[in-house]
Scaffold this motif. Structure first.
Motif, PDB file in Angstrom:
ATOM      1  N   VAL A 606      11.391  68.052   8.216  1.00 41.84           N
ATOM      2  CA  VAL A 606      10.422  67.294   7.426  1.00 41.84           C
ATOM      3  C   VAL A 606       9.130  67.159   8.220  1.00 41.84           C
ATOM      4  O   VAL A 606       9.142  66.653   9.350  1.00 41.84           O
ATOM      5  CB  VAL A 606      10.953  65.900   7.044  1.00 41.84           C
ATOM      6  N   ALA A 607       8.039  67.625   7.640  1.00 39.77           N
ATOM      7  CA  ALA A 607       6.742  67.592   8.319  1.00 39.77           C
ATOM      8  C   ALA A 607       6.056  66.245   8.117  1.00 39.77           C
ATOM      9  O   ALA A 607       6.197  65.611   7.065  1.00 39.77           O
ATOM     10  CB  ALA A 607       5.852  68.717   7.807  1.00 39.77           C
ATOM     11  N   THR A 608       5.308  65.847   9.098  1.00 32.27           N
ATOM     12  CA  THR A 608       4.485  64.641   8.974  1.00 32.27           C
ATOM     13  C   THR A 608       3.219  64.979   8.183  1.00 32.27           C
ATOM     14  O   THR A 608       3.024  66.116   7.752  1.00 32.27           O
ATOM     15  CB  THR A 608       4.078  64.114  10.352  1.00 32.27           C
ATOM     16  N   VAL A 647       6.402  58.536   9.674  1.00 33.34           N
ATOM     17  CA  VAL A 647       7.091  58.869  10.925  1.00 33.34           C
ATOM     18  C   VAL A 647       8.171  57.838  11.235  1.00 33.34           C
ATOM     19  O   VAL A 647       9.269  58.175  11.694  1.00 33.34           O
ATOM     20  CB  VAL A 647       6.081  58.972  12.086  1.00 33.34           C
ATOM     21  N   SER A 648       7.863  56.571  10.968  1.00 36.51           N
ATOM     22  CA  SER A 648       8.842  55.516  11.211  1.00 36.51           C
ATOM     23  C   SER A 648      10.089  55.719  10.363  1.00 36.51           C
ATOM     24  O   SER A 648      11.223  55.575  10.842  1.00 36.51           O
ATOM     25  CB  SER A 648       8.211  54.151  10.909  1.00 36.51           C
ATOM     26  N   VAL A 649       9.889  56.089   9.088  1.00 36.02           N
ATOM     27  CA  VAL A 649      11.024  56.346   8.203  1.00 36.02           C
ATOM     28  C   VAL A 649      11.811  57.565   8.676  1.00 36.02           C
ATOM     29  O   VAL A 649      13.052  57.557   8.708  1.00 36.02           O
ATOM     30  CB  VAL A 649      10.540  56.558   6.751  1.00 36.02           C
ATOM     31  N   LEU A 650      11.085  58.625   9.061  1.00 37.99           N
ATOM     32  CA  LEU A 650      11.744  59.850   9.505  1.00 37.99           C
ATOM     33  C   LEU A 650      12.564  59.622  10.766  1.00 37.99           C
ATOM     34  O   LEU A 650      13.699  60.105  10.889  1.00 37.99           O
ATOM     35  CB  LEU A 650      10.701  60.944   9.754  1.00 37.99           C
ATOM     36  N   LEU A 663       8.964  67.331  12.116  1.00 35.76           N
ATOM     37  CA  LEU A 663       7.942  68.297  12.537  1.00 35.76           C
ATOM     38  C   LEU A 663       6.591  67.582  12.596  1.00 35.76           C
ATOM     39  O   LEU A 663       6.005  67.249  11.565  1.00 35.76           O
ATOM     40  CB  LEU A 663       7.883  69.468  11.552  1.00 35.76           C
ATOM     41  N   ASP A 664       6.104  67.347  13.779  1.00 38.28           N
ATOM     42  CA  ASP A 664       4.834  66.640  13.964  1.00 38.28           C
ATOM     43  C   ASP A 664       3.673  67.629  13.917  1.00 38.28           C
ATOM     44  O   ASP A 664       3.441  68.380  14.861  1.00 38.28           O
ATOM     45  CB  ASP A 664       4.848  65.903  15.306  1.00 38.28           C
ATOM     46  N   ILE A 665       2.967  67.631  12.809  1.00 36.04           N
ATOM     47  CA  ILE A 665       1.764  68.470  12.723  1.00 36.04           C
ATOM     48  C   ILE A 665       0.503  67.611  12.797  1.00 36.04           C
ATOM     49  O   ILE A 665      -0.608  68.144  12.797  1.00 36.04           O
ATOM     50  CB  ILE A 665       1.755  69.318  11.431  1.00 36.04           C
TER      51      ILE A 665
END
Length: 710
Positions: A606-608, A647-650, A663-665
């Protein structure tokens, strides 16, 4: 905003101009053919039905167009200055009615063709020149001028108001300032009024000078005026764009001018009563109304129309207001008001696309507007209006129609080849899904605004590059991509990775949709469209990819954080969810989905979100944008907070499931923005989506996340 209709006594205008020494403004061409551009006055007891030129009407036009231009330069200076257009509507109704009074015609065909010939000669030449030149100019600075050019094409046919309504344009929104044709909506309203008005004039008997013609016209127009005004007031509450852009809710404004003329003609005491009103007081009231806030549009519009009608009636010689409105310079501005109205928005719009509008640029921009208006007036308006192109009426009408059609065709050509005209950063002229030879964008992007949930989607058409020729049944290891426009923007990078690695890839996007399995999005045309499409794609992933395949999901984080403190844009079973509840449900979905994929030998990524900009890259990539104060490189704080919420949810979901990764983009792009500020705008297609160039920067990050050796 079209100006005046013809009158048989136009020589009076020529004589007045020469008497006042207006030749210093190079108005000598008006000495010939003034019959076609005079502004007549209503017959009264004093003039026994004779018409004469009223220079103060041109002065009132000057007042109206200056108010509009001030408002368009800076809304804070004159919040309701846009109501100058409504003054023009009243003037138009008054002048056209007065010009048709006593005009003899052989029959209805002779009457109506004469009317439309004068309209075409009055409107088309300046409009065509304006549209042709402006279409090229906007293509130089707008990387995607499609909407603007369509507005220009529809303006040629008097339909831009309908096009703007169809596209749900908010005239007061900031985005309209970038469309150089948006102000032509008023021409559309007037031209549609002209389709109806000749029939009212003729069949009431007014155009045939019958005994009861004026009375019939007054009754018919009066009834339509009441209906139109009621419609305007009602529509403004329930459908503001319709009330603003459509002709029927605007009919009463032009009708007010018609009624004031007929009232003068048949009731001298009405004229005498209104003559007692101090015109300076009316002017002061008009100025006061223009300081009303936009939220008071309905009373402000009604007040402007009523005051304009009264002012036309009470502007008499000997008053201070009359002296002001008949000053030579003021009259001159009124004479060129149509061209001023057309060209001022071009200059302001192109300025906003480039250097912006500043205290130091205003004198230059005003000078440019004036020069363009004068050139348009002398070279396009006056020659055609006073002499025409051809000797026969039918040929003039036909030539006008041909000019419009040819101009529209030219704009279609410009629209097809605008990339060759674009002068900004070349990469920005490409859409973020520009590698179309490697991804079937046409078949592989759906839209939440669709009329029906698709019952069949052939995702097998959505393989990238050479891999789309592979047999999906071979269950090769595949990278699947899914999301909304955030997924689309990654496709140039995905295509480049596929080309280098040879790995099979498949991608599908649903514009404007969150990637959710069970929740509904408030922006869906059909509830459940987004979730049902995502579930269909999951079924395809489970059936098509070999063990080791991955699903990369990229959707904007705003769905999970919202713009308010307590309500999200998501629903479940028709009930609006709080942000906290939406986040909890999304976390549960991620855990469930990753588990389903894991049982099938596949994994979830899952991408940000990406960093959004506070400025508009479309503008800030253009020539002269370094002078534009809006072109400051800064990250949007709201987008940052939304991404942090996602991001917190992920991370919370990831802590409970080891079957998917985050996936931090956001971070690599943010670092690039901070380190190379001068090249930032080339990385974006708009403030919240990256360009092809921006996507290619993410190739190492994406390849690493998918465990692809490059």
């Amino acid at each position: 905003m079209s100006g005046s209709e013809a009158a048989p006594e136009g020589k009076h205008r020529s004589e007045w101009i020469l008497r006042k020494g207006a030749r210093r403004y190079s108005l000598a061409p008006l000495r010939k053919g003034m019959v076609e551009i005079a502004s007549p006055v209503a017959p009264s007891a004093s003039n026994s039905g004779a018409s004469k030129y009223r220079p103060e009407i041109d002065g009132l036009r000057a007042f109206a167009v200056v108010a509009v231009i001030i408002n368009h330069f800076n809304k804070d200076l004159l919040p309701s200055g846009y109501l100058g257009v409504d003054i023009f509507f009243v003037i138009s109704g008054y002048v056209i009615t007065s010009s048709l009074a006593g005009r003899k015609s052989k029959n209805f065909l002779d009457f109506v063709t004469g009317f439309y010939e004068r309209r075409i000669k009055r409107l088309v030449p300046a409009l065509v020149v304006f549209v042709l030149i402006t279409s090229v100019l906007i293509s130089l600075f707008n990387p995607d001028p499609g909407v603007a050019l369509k507005t220009g094409i529809t303006s040629l046919f008097g339909l831009s108001n309908l096009y703007l309504l169809k596209t749900s344009t908010d005239y007061f929104a900031q985005s309209t300032e970038l469309n150089p044709f948006v102000h032509t909506w008023s021409l559309g309203v007037e031209e549609q009024f002209y389709l109806l008005f000749p029939f009212l004039i003729w069949f009431s008997g007014f155009g045939r000078q019958t005994a009861k013609g004026a009375r019939n016209l007054f009754a018919w127009v009066g009834a339509l005026t009441i209906a139109s005004l009621i419609g305007f007031i009602y529509l403004y509450q329930v459908n503001q764009p319709a009330a603003y852009f459509l002709m029927p809710p605007r009919f009463w404004e032009m009708a007010a001018g018609c009624l004031i003329f007929i009232g003068f003609q048949k009731r001298a005491r009405i004229e005498k009563a209104l003559e007692q009103v101090p015109p300076l007081l009316v002017v002061a009231a008009l100025v006061g109304v223009m300081f009303f806030p936009v939220s008071a549009a309905v009373p402000a519009t009604i007040g402007t129309v009523v005051l304009s009608a009264i002012l036309i009636a009470c502007l008499k010689q000997g008053t201070a207001a009359y002296k002001f409105f008949t000053l030579e310079k003021v009259v001159f501005i009124g004479l060129i008001s149509y061209s001023l109205y057309l060209w001022h928005w071009t200059v302001l719009s192109i300025s906003r696309w480039t250097i912006g509008i500043h205290w130091w640029s205003v004198p230059i921009q005003i000078a440019l507007i004036t020069l363009l208006a004068i050139a348009s007036y002398r070279l396009a308006e006056v020659p055609i209006r006073t002499r025409g192109l051809l000797p026969k009426r039918s040929l003039n009408i036909f030539s006008g129609a041909i000019a419009v059609v040819v101009s529209a065709a030219f704009l279609k050509v410009v629209s097809s080849y605008h990339n060759y005209l674009y002068s900004g950063v070349p990469e920005r002229g490409e859409q973020f899904y520009s590698e179309r030879d490697r991804w079937n964008h046409k078949l592989c992007v759906s839209d939440r605004r669709s009329d029906a949930v698709p019952t069949f989607l052939d995702f097998s058409e959505c393989y990238l590059g050479a891999s789309k020729r592979s047999n999906p049944g071979n269950l090769a290891r595949t990278i699947f991509w899914y999301g909304n426009s955030f997924n689309e923007q990654l496709m140039p990078a995905a295509a480049r990775i596929q080309l280098r690695s040879g790995l099979q890839m498949n991608s599908f996007a649903v514009s404007g949709c969150p990637a959710t399995l069970n929740m509904e999005y408030a922006g869906e045309k059909i509830p459940g469209y987004c979730a049902r499409t995502f579930r269909k794609y999951i079924d395809f992933v489970l059936e098509s990819g070999a063990s080791g395949s991955k699903l990369i999901v990229a959707a904007s984080p705003g769905y999970w954080s919202g713009l308010s403190d307590d309500k999200s844009v998501l629903r479940q079973k028709g009930s609006v969810l709080t942000i906290k509840k939406a986040q909890e449900l999304y976390k549960e979905e991620l855990i469930e989905l990753s588990g389903i994929l894991a049982k099938n030998g596949k994994s979830l990524i899952v991408a940000t979100g990406i960093p959004a900009l506070t400025s508009n890259p479309d503008i800030c990539s253009n020539i002269g944008s370094s002078f534009n104060e809006t072109c400051k490189v800064a990250l949007d704080a709201t987008a940052l907070k939304s991404n942090e919420a996602l991001v917190s949810v992920l991370k919370s979901a990831n802590a409970q499931s080891n079957h998917f990764q985050v996936l931090d983009i956001y971070s690599p792009l943010a670092r690039k923005i901070k380190s190379e500020r001068q090249d930032v705008f080339s990385l974006y297609t708009n403030s919240s989506h990256i360009s092809k160039k921006g996507a290619l920067l993410l190739i190492p990050v994406l390849a690493n996340a998918a465990r692809i050796n490059m």
